[in-house]
Design an enzyme around this catalytic site. Structure first.
Site, short mmCIF file in Angstrom:
data_model
loop_
_atom_site.label_atom_id
_atom_site.label_comp_id
_atom_site.label_asym_id
_atom_site.label_seq_id
_atom_site.Cartn_x
_atom_site.Cartn_y
_atom_site.Cartn_z
N GLY A 21 5.54 2.58 14.56
CA GLY A 21 6.55 2.42 13.51
C GLY A 21 7.52 3.57 13.52
O GLY A 21 7.95 4.07 12.48
N ASP A 27 3.69 -5.29 19.06
CA ASP A 27 3.21 -5.77 17.76
C ASP A 27 1.84 -5.13 17.57
O ASP A 27 0.89 -5.44 18.30
CB ASP A 27 3.10 -7.29 17.79
CG ASP A 27 2.50 -7.88 16.51
OD1 ASP A 27 1.96 -7.11 15.68
OD2 ASP A 27 2.55 -9.11 16.35
N SER A 56 -1.35 6.15 1.50
CA SER A 56 -0.29 6.18 0.50
C SER A 56 -0.91 6.47 -0.85
O SER A 56 -2.10 6.18 -1.08
CB SER A 56 0.40 4.82 0.45
OG SER A 56 1.23 4.70 -0.70
N TYR A 58 -1.09 -4.07 -0.24
CA TYR A 58 -0.74 -2.76 0.32
C TYR A 58 -1.74 -1.69 -0.15
O TYR A 58 -2.20 -0.85 0.64
CB TYR A 58 0.68 -2.41 -0.13
CG TYR A 58 1.29 -1.18 0.47
CD1 TYR A 58 1.81 -1.19 1.76
CD2 TYR A 58 1.39 0.00 -0.27
CE1 TYR A 58 2.41 -0.06 2.32
CE2 TYR A 58 2.00 1.14 0.28
CZ TYR A 58 2.50 1.10 1.56
OH TYR A 58 3.10 2.22 2.08
N ALA A 59 -2.09 -1.72 -1.43
CA ALA A 59 -3.04 -0.75 -1.97
C ALA A 59 -4.40 -0.90 -1.30
O ALA A 59 -5.04 0.10 -0.96
CB ALA A 59 -3.17 -0.93 -3.49
N LYS A 75 -4.11 0.47 2.29
CA LYS A 75 -3.99 1.93 2.33
C LYS A 75 -5.30 2.61 1.91
O LYS A 75 -5.63 3.69 2.43
CB LYS A 75 -2.83 2.40 1.45
CG LYS A 75 -1.46 2.03 2.01
CD LYS A 75 -1.25 2.48 3.45
CE LYS A 75 0.19 2.47 3.90
NZ LYS A 75 0.36 2.84 5.31
#
Length: 251
Positions: A11, A61, A140, A152-153, A156
């Site tokens: 990324g 990817d 994060s 996402y949580a 992460k």
């Protein structure tokens, strides 16, 4: 060191990944700049080579095993054996739980968790062979919970458990694994969040800064500095840690 270390940063076309790739190059590493579309890596690669460093743009990817394995093989062939890995690739598919789709969930898990798993698995053999390695996974402050980010949580937070397990398994081979958990960082991703919330990005940053003890939003370079330390020769006794780069003790 007889030869420069070779790092892979995923990324790395923009944001934290680009800043990290450039910082590791400044630290003397040859850097593979990985992103899903190889053409998007050009700017980061040119920034590194223009400053006198060595870099290679690689398209992959991160959630596809064949592409990841091919990418690592290409890096080993063209730059040298990768012994530093920064799993930074990430995407957002924010939604409240009752509206979240299978695709929202699977895409985020695929990029963050499967991507880190596949790249770590492919790169670790080069580290183990050389009895030296550094893996840094991007977590994060959202790992502590964040409205609209169940996917996402969870990803992460999952990366933190993954990191601690890598530290245990790979430690005997001279390989450390740590996680960096940024707070509010000014990137395209946070700009997209502001847009989704229909909030002006400047106002969004001011509001965030007011809640941060150091009274400013983070910059990609803030995260890159921390990763630079964790991937350094001197950080060999730091492993299995999660470092919050958030301008204060709380997210």
């Amino acid at each position: 060191m007889s030869e420069p270390r070779v790092a892979i940063v995923t990324g790395a076309a923009r944001g934290i990944g680009a800043a990290t790739a450039q910082r590791l190059a400044a630290d003397g590493m040859a850097v593979a700049v990985v992103d899903i579309d190889e053409s998007t890596t050009k700017e980061t690669v040119e920034a590194i080579t223009g400053a006198g460093g060595r870099a290679l743009g690689v398209g992959a990817d991160v959630s596809d095993r064949a592409q990841v394995e091919a990418a690592v093989e290409r890096v080993a062939a063209e730059l040298g054996a990768p012994t530093v890995l920064v799993n930074n690739a990430g995407v957002l598919r924010d939604n409240l739980l009752f509206k979240m789709t299978n695709s929202d969930w699977d895409t985020v898990m695929g990029v963050h968790l499967r991507g880190a798993f596949l790249f770590s698995q492919a790169a670790q053999k080069h580290m183990v062979e050389r009895k030296w390695g550094r893996i840094v996974n991007l977590s994060s402050t959202s790992a502590l919970g964040n409205r609209g980010q169940a996917n996402y949580a969870a990803a992460k937070a999952g990366l933190q458990g993954f990191t601690k397990t890598l530290a245990i398994e790979l430690g005997p081979f001279g390989v450390t694994a740590n996680a960096v958990a940024p707070g509010f960082i000014v990137t395209d991703m946070t700009a997209a969040t502001a847009a989704r919330m229909k909030v002006d990005f400047e106002d969004f940053q001011k509001h965030a800064a007011a809640e941060i003890p150091v009274r400013r939003p983070g910059r990609p370079e803030d995260v890159a500095h921390t990763i630079s330390f964790l991937t350094s020769e001197g950080a060999g006794f730091v492993s299995g840690q999660v470092i919050y780069v958030a301008g204060g003790p709380r997210a």
